[in-house]
Design a protein around this motif. Structure first.
Motif, PDB file in Angstrom:
ATOM      1  N   VAL A 437     -18.297  -1.417 120.782  1.00 55.42           N
ATOM      2  CA  VAL A 437     -19.363  -0.905 119.922  1.00 55.42           C
ATOM      3  C   VAL A 437     -19.531  -1.720 118.647  1.00 55.42           C
ATOM      4  CG1 VAL A 437     -19.258   1.451 120.790  1.00 55.42           C
ATOM      5  CG2 VAL A 437     -17.746   0.757 118.910  1.00 55.42           C
ATOM      6  N   ALA A 438     -18.555  -2.565 118.332  1.00 58.49           N
ATOM      7  CA  ALA A 438     -18.651  -3.366 117.111  1.00 58.49           C
ATOM      8  C   ALA A 438     -17.634  -4.495 117.188  1.00 58.49           C
ATOM      9  CB  ALA A 438     -18.391  -2.506 115.867  1.00 58.49           C
ATOM     10  N   GLY A 439     -17.829  -5.469 116.327  1.00 60.72           N
ATOM     11  CA  GLY A 439     -16.898  -6.596 116.247  1.00 60.72           C
ATOM     12  C   GLY A 439     -17.580  -7.813 115.676  1.00 60.72           C
ATOM     13  N   THR A 440     -16.833  -8.600 114.924  1.00 61.70           N
ATOM     14  CA  THR A 440     -17.328  -9.850 114.374  1.00 61.70           C
ATOM     15  C   THR A 440     -16.441 -10.966 114.891  1.00 61.70           C
ATOM     16  OG1 THR A 440     -18.092  -8.732 112.365  1.00 61.70           O
ATOM     17  CG2 THR A 440     -17.864 -11.122 112.277  1.00 61.70           C
ATOM     18  N   ASP A 441     -17.045 -11.916 115.591  1.00 61.11           N
ATOM     19  CA  ASP A 441     -16.275 -12.978 116.227  1.00 61.11           C
ATOM     20  C   ASP A 441     -16.738 -14.324 115.672  1.00 61.11           C
ATOM     21  OD1 ASP A 441     -15.248 -10.910 117.898  1.00 61.11           O
ATOM     22  OD2 ASP A 441     -16.988 -11.118 119.193  1.00 61.11           O
ATOM     23  N   ASP A 442     -16.129 -14.760 114.584  1.00 64.03           N
ATOM     24  CA  ASP A 442     -16.458 -16.064 114.018  1.00 64.03           C
ATOM     25  C   ASP A 442     -15.624 -17.140 114.716  1.00 64.03           C
ATOM     26  OD1 ASP A 442     -18.437 -15.213 112.205  1.00 64.03           O
ATOM     27  OD2 ASP A 442     -16.931 -14.560 110.775  1.00 64.03           O
ATOM     28  N   ASP A 443     -14.395 -17.344 114.263  1.00 65.20           N
ATOM     29  CA  ASP A 443     -13.480 -18.152 115.063  1.00 65.20           C
ATOM     30  C   ASP A 443     -12.196 -17.349 115.295  1.00 65.20           C
ATOM     31  OD1 ASP A 443     -12.715 -18.482 112.396  1.00 65.20           O
ATOM     32  OD2 ASP A 443     -11.949 -20.494 112.713  1.00 65.20           O
ATOM     33  N   LEU A 444     -12.427 -16.108 115.666  1.00 63.53           N
ATOM     34  CA  LEU A 444     -11.409 -15.172 116.144  1.00 63.53           C
ATOM     35  C   LEU A 444     -12.153 -14.156 116.992  1.00 63.53           C
ATOM     36  CD1 LEU A 444     -10.448 -12.628 113.323  1.00 63.53           C
ATOM     37  CD2 LEU A 444     -12.588 -13.861 113.438  1.00 63.53           C
ATOM     38  N   TRP A 445     -11.441 -13.244 117.628  1.00 66.95           N
ATOM     39  CA  TRP A 445     -12.102 -12.191 118.408  1.00 66.95           C
ATOM     40  C   TRP A 445     -11.674 -10.842 117.858  1.00 66.95           C
ATOM     41  CZ3 TRP A 445     -15.692 -12.710 122.317  1.00 66.95           C
ATOM     42  CH2 TRP A 445     -16.112 -11.509 122.911  1.00 66.95           C
ATOM     43  N   GLN A 446     -12.662  -9.977 117.577  1.00 66.74           N
ATOM     44  CA  GLN A 446     -12.388  -8.623 117.110  1.00 66.74           C
ATOM     45  C   GLN A 446     -13.317  -7.662 117.840  1.00 66.74           C
ATOM     46  OE1 GLN A 446     -11.402  -8.581 112.528  1.00 66.74           O
ATOM     47  NE2 GLN A 446     -13.183  -9.870 112.854  1.00 66.74           N
ATOM     48  N   SER A 447     -12.742  -6.725 118.571  1.00 74.76           N
ATOM     49  CA  SER A 447     -13.547  -5.720 119.258  1.00 74.76           C
ATOM     50  C   SER A 447     -13.091  -4.321 118.866  1.00 74.76           C
ATOM     51  CB  SER A 447     -13.431  -5.876 120.779  1.00 74.76           C
ATOM     52  OG  SER A 447     -14.122  -7.023 121.217  1.00 74.76           O
ATOM     53  N   TYR A 448     -14.050  -3.497 118.504  1.00 74.09           N
ATOM     54  CA  TYR A 448     -13.817  -2.077 118.270  1.00 74.09           C
ATOM     55  C   TYR A 448     -14.446  -1.323 119.433  1.00 74.09           C
ATOM     56  CZ  TYR A 448     -12.448  -3.221 113.477  1.00 74.09           C
ATOM     57  OH  TYR A 448     -11.816  -3.733 112.376  1.00 74.09           O
ATOM     58  N   LEU A 449     -13.704  -0.362 119.982  1.00 74.03           N
ATOM     59  CA  LEU A 449     -14.106   0.275 121.231  1.00 74.03           C
ATOM     60  C   LEU A 449     -14.499   1.742 121.038  1.00 74.03           C
ATOM     61  CD1 LEU A 449     -11.265  -1.129 123.530  1.00 74.03           C
ATOM     62  CD2 LEU A 449     -13.380  -2.238 122.773  1.00 74.03           C
ATOM     63  N   SER A 450     -15.490   2.179 121.821  1.00 73.37           N
ATOM     64  CA  SER A 450     -15.868   3.594 121.802  1.00 73.37           C
ATOM     65  C   SER A 450     -14.764   4.455 122.405  1.00 73.37           C
ATOM     66  CB  SER A 450     -17.177   3.793 122.572  1.00 73.37           C
ATOM     67  OG  SER A 450     -17.059   3.296 123.899  1.00 73.37           O
ATOM     68  N   ASP A 451     -14.013   3.889 123.315  1.00 64.80           N
ATOM     69  CA  ASP A 451     -12.819   4.521 123.882  1.00 64.80           C
ATOM     70  C   ASP A 451     -11.626   3.695 123.399  1.00 64.80           C
ATOM     71  OD1 ASP A 451     -10.650   5.318 125.404  1.00 64.80           O
ATOM     72  OD2 ASP A 451     -11.739   5.380 127.303  1.00 64.80           O
ATOM     73  N   ASN A 452     -10.919   4.213 122.406  1.00 56.72           N
ATOM     74  CA  ASN A 452      -9.835   3.391 121.847  1.00 56.72           C
ATOM     75  C   ASN A 452      -8.479   3.750 122.445  1.00 56.72           C
ATOM     76  OD1 ASN A 452      -9.723   5.841 120.437  1.00 56.72           O
ATOM     77  ND2 ASN A 452      -8.899   4.894 118.594  1.00 56.72           N
ATOM     78  N   SER A 453      -8.499   4.123 123.721  1.00 56.09           N
ATOM     79  CA  SER A 453      -7.248   4.347 124.444  1.00 56.09           C
ATOM     80  C   SER A 453      -6.607   3.002 124.772  1.00 56.09           C
ATOM     81  CB  SER A 453      -7.516   5.114 125.735  1.00 56.09           C
ATOM     82  OG  SER A 453      -8.295   4.319 126.631  1.00 56.09           O
ATOM     83  N   TYR A 508      -7.960  -0.911 112.252  1.00 58.16           N
ATOM     84  CA  TYR A 508      -7.749  -2.249 112.801  1.00 58.16           C
ATOM     85  C   TYR A 508      -8.593  -2.445 114.068  1.00 58.16           C
ATOM     86  CZ  TYR A 508      -4.687   0.116 116.166  1.00 58.16           C
ATOM     87  OH  TYR A 508      -4.187   0.945 117.143  1.00 58.16           O
ATOM     88  N   PRO A 509      -8.896  -3.690 114.449  1.00 61.21           N
ATOM     89  CA  PRO A 509      -9.629  -3.938 115.693  1.00 61.21           C
ATOM     90  C   PRO A 509      -8.793  -3.503 116.901  1.00 61.21           C
ATOM     91  CG  PRO A 509      -9.597  -5.896 114.296  1.00 61.21           C
ATOM     92  CD  PRO A 509      -8.620  -4.938 113.718  1.00 61.21           C
ATOM     93  N   ASP A 510      -9.414  -2.812 117.852  1.00 61.81           N
ATOM     94  CA  ASP A 510      -8.684  -2.382 119.052  1.00 61.81           C
ATOM     95  C   ASP A 510      -8.225  -3.575 119.876  1.00 61.81           C
ATOM     96  OD1 ASP A 510      -9.066   0.564 118.802  1.00 61.81           O
ATOM     97  OD2 ASP A 510     -11.176  -0.005 118.927  1.00 61.81           O
ATOM     98  N   VAL A 511      -9.013  -4.646 119.855  1.00 60.88           N
ATOM     99  CA  VAL A 511      -8.641  -5.888 120.537  1.00 60.88           C
ATOM    100  C   VAL A 511      -8.841  -7.031 119.559  1.00 60.88           C
ATOM    101  CG1 VAL A 511      -9.063  -7.416 122.495  1.00 60.88           C
ATOM    102  CG2 VAL A 511      -9.362  -4.935 122.760  1.00 60.88           C
ATOM    103  N   PHE A 512      -7.791  -7.822 119.372  1.00 59.87           N
ATOM    104  CA  PHE A 512      -7.811  -8.890 118.378  1.00 59.87           C
ATOM    105  C   PHE A 512      -7.336 -10.169 119.043  1.00 59.87           C
ATOM    106  CE2 PHE A 512      -5.689 -11.248 114.862  1.00 59.87           C
ATOM    107  CZ  PHE A 512      -6.767 -11.347 113.997  1.00 59.87           C
ATOM    108  N   GLY A 513      -8.072 -11.271 118.859  1.00 61.41           N
ATOM    109  CA  GLY A 513      -7.711 -12.491 119.560  1.00 61.41           C
ATOM    110  C   GLY A 513      -7.712 -13.722 118.700  1.00 61.41           C
ATOM    111  N   GLU A 514      -6.753 -14.615 118.949  1.00 62.70           N
ATOM    112  CA  GLU A 514      -6.697 -15.934 118.332  1.00 62.70           C
ATOM    113  C   GLU A 514      -7.417 -16.916 119.242  1.00 62.70           C
ATOM    114  OE1 GLU A 514      -3.392 -19.376 117.094  1.00 62.70           O
ATOM    115  OE2 GLU A 514      -2.755 -17.475 118.003  1.00 62.70           O
TER     116      GLU A 514
END
Length: 599
Positions: A437-453, A508-514
């Motif tokens: 449902v949201a996230g800003t991915d410049d030179d990283l990955w950030q995802s926020y989820l509607s289901d944060n299980s 915090y982002p539910d999914v965070f990536g380098e």
């Protein structure tokens, strides 16, 4: 210990020594071997500037102001920004001494499971629905000014944010921006703020912070505070419970507004201040003038005598823009006999390979020259006004930029990846077609989820890792990248552990990536971006010069969070008045401790 004392200036070449000696040292008490409390700290963030940029600049400009500051003060050659390394939380780290684990600020455009959407219907006390937390230019009270050249192109935010300087935001005299005044009640639009589900009231940017700030501690000590930045929403630096009033003089003209030449004519490139480097220099010049006025003991407008602040400073945008833009003019030319201006021909941005070495290209070299010249103006003003024996200068950066090597650049559009993940999830969850449902991915990955299980977070992680993405290299030729361009992914509880917060923290982002080195999630128009965790994103310059500051080179690892407690210590205040210092055990920069609370 991993530090050494710099040799005396007499060891330098004669011409260099003469140039350096042209600006008297600020560290008059260094020979005594102990810190000496300053009355003023000038904090400068050269956004985007790496330690490698500083090394190159000093090697090629040994008589520069930057060289003088490193030779008479303390240089920290292994300084890292916050992680993530965007303007925020990078700026918040400088002002609080904290990382996202305590500040609660993960990015300037983020999401929280603990808030409601801006403007959402709300019943006090019910569980939060989750919502965007966007403390950025959309928060301006006046954020819909038509394009001055072609209104059909859309709108910009107003240069003065609240429309108090220019009627309806129509800017015909950009120098009048010096009259801009921040009002916590009218300068921002609370309808854009996330909503607190407990009270159903908008959460101001300063109250969203989980930690207090240096401005609060210094203001509460009865001392004057000031700051200049690129968005008025950085009023967040006032800190929680401040009512937006712990920065006595906040000057933040909106950088996302339309760039206008000094005669009131829009730049022919028809863009904002952050996409034309000649315009960025003009823009930074207003903040430089604010600092010069404050050095002279006046408010940022130069009109009112108020005394030089205990803490003041600004961020430079010029270097960051020069690193990111492929081609842009460096210089505003004019006025001619008729008062008209033009720009120099576009030149190459970013870095270039010359004789086997990666060096700043013409735009970036020009930007570094500009910043160095403005720092020289500030240092000369400090000496002219008799403040050299009572002022400490700290020069660092909120963030770096990555990649530096253009040959490693691969731009990947994240939108198709997000859409594919949502579509894949919807196949087995038909009632939830938008997992991300949201996230800003410049030179990283950030995802926020509607289901944060944990199961949903693991689904996104697996998809990202198994997905092969399409991108473009620096020459805009198609390339294929594995793992969606990522090198490592943290999901659910692992992401919480990465940031050092409880799983139910909610911010915090539910999914965070380098990302893999060189990956930027954007259209193939950029050369670099900031926000990630590669060396180019985080390894920045750090210089401290002033009375009692030893002339030393420190190679031990330090963080930009250490700027905040160092500022309080230099001013003779207790760093432990900062909550982040107590929570994260943030230390004063090494070699500068000397008071009982610094030990």
């Amino acid at each position: 210990m991993p530090r050494y004392t710099r040799p005396a200036l007499v060891g330098l070449a004669t011409a260099t020594a003469a140039a350096l000696c042209g600006l008297p040292a600020l560290n008059a008490n260094a020979a005594e071997g102990r810190p000496s409390a300053s009355k003023h700290v000038l904090l400068i963030s050269i956004d985007g500037m790496h330690q490698s940029d500083l090394d190159w600049y000093i090697a090629n400009h040994p008589g520069s102001t930057l060289a003088r500051l490193t030779h008479t003060g303390s240089e920290y050659t292994n300084a890292e920004t916050s992680n993530p390394s965007d303007s925020d939380p990078g700026g918040t780290a400088l002002m609080t001494g904290g990382n996202p684990r305590s500040t609660g600020v993960y990015y300037d455009v983020e999401y929280s499971h603990k808030t409601d959407e801006p403007g959402a219907a709300c019943t006090p006390g019910r569980p939060a629905t989750g919502g965007d937390v966007i403390y950025d230019s959309p928060d301006d009270a006046l954020a819909n000014v038509n394009d001055f050249i072609n209104p059909a192109n859309g709108t910009f935010p107003s240069f003065d944010e609240n429309g108090s300087v220019y009627a309806q935001g129509v800017d015909t005299n950009p120098a009048a921006i010096m009259n801009l005044k921040f009002d916590p009640k009218t300068s921002l639009n609370p309808k854009t703020f996330p909503v607190d589900p407990k009270t159903c009231k908008p959460i101001t940017p300063w109250d969203y912070l989980g930690d207090n700030t240096i401005f609060q501690v210094i203001h509460n000590a009865g001392l004057r505070t000031a700051w200049s930045d690129k968005h008025e929403v950085y009023a967040s630096f006032n800190g929680p419970g401040s009512n937006g009033q712990s920065i006595d003089d906040l000057f933040s003209p909106e950088i996302d507004s339309q760039a206008v030449m000094p005669n009131g004519v829009p730049y022919p490139q028809d863009d904002d201040w952050a996409h034309i480097d000649a315009a960025t220099k003009q823009y930074d010049g207003y903040k430089v003038q604010a600092v010069l006025d404050e050095i002279g003991g006046r408010d940022h407008s130069g009109k009112t005598k108020v005394g030089t602040p205990a803490i003041f400073g600004m961020n430079f945008q010029t270097v960051s823009v020069a690193q990111k833009i492929r081609s842009t003019p460096t210089t505003l030319i004019g006025p001619d006999a008729h008062g008209n201006y033009t720009t120099s021909a576009p030149e190459a941005g970013g870095y270039q390979w010359v004789h086997g070495k990666l060096v700043p290209g013409p735009v970036l070299s020009s930007a570094l020259d500009y910043v160095n010249a403005q720092l020289g103006r500030m240092v000369r003003a400090i000496h002219k006004d008799g403040l050299a024996g009572s002022t400490t200068i700290i020069v660092t950066a909120k963030h770096g930029q990555s990649p530096q090597d253009p040959n490693k650049l691969v731009t990947v559009q994240d939108g198709p990846i997000v859409s594919a993940i949502n579509a894949a999830w919807a196949k087995t969850h038909p009632s939830n077609k938008s997992l991300i449902v949201a996230g800003t991915d410049d030179d990283l990955w950030q995802s926020y989820l509607s289901d944060n299980s944990q199961a949903a977070s693991d689904f996104v992680k697996r998809y990202l890792w198994d997905h092969t993405a399409q991108g473009y290299d620096v020459n805009k030729k198609p390339v294929t990248v594995k793992h969606s361009g990522l090198a490592q992914i943290w999901a659910g509880a692992a992401a919480a552990h990465f940031f050092g917060v409880p799983v139910n923290n909610g911010h915090y982002p539910d999914v965070f990536g380098e990302v893999q080195q060189g990956i930027v999630y954007a259209k193939p128009t950029k050369l670099a971006e900031h926000g990630g965790m590669n060396t180019g994103d985080r390894h920045v310059l750090m210089i401290v010069d002033g009375p009692g500051i030893p002339a030393q080179v420190e190679s031990a690892s330090v963080e930009t969070t250490q700027v905040a407690p160092t500022i309080l210590s230099v001013l003779g205040l207790n760093p432990h008045e900062l909550t982040a210092v107590k929570v994260e055990h943030t230390k004063v920069l090494p070699g500068l401790a000397g008071r009982r609370w610094d030990q």
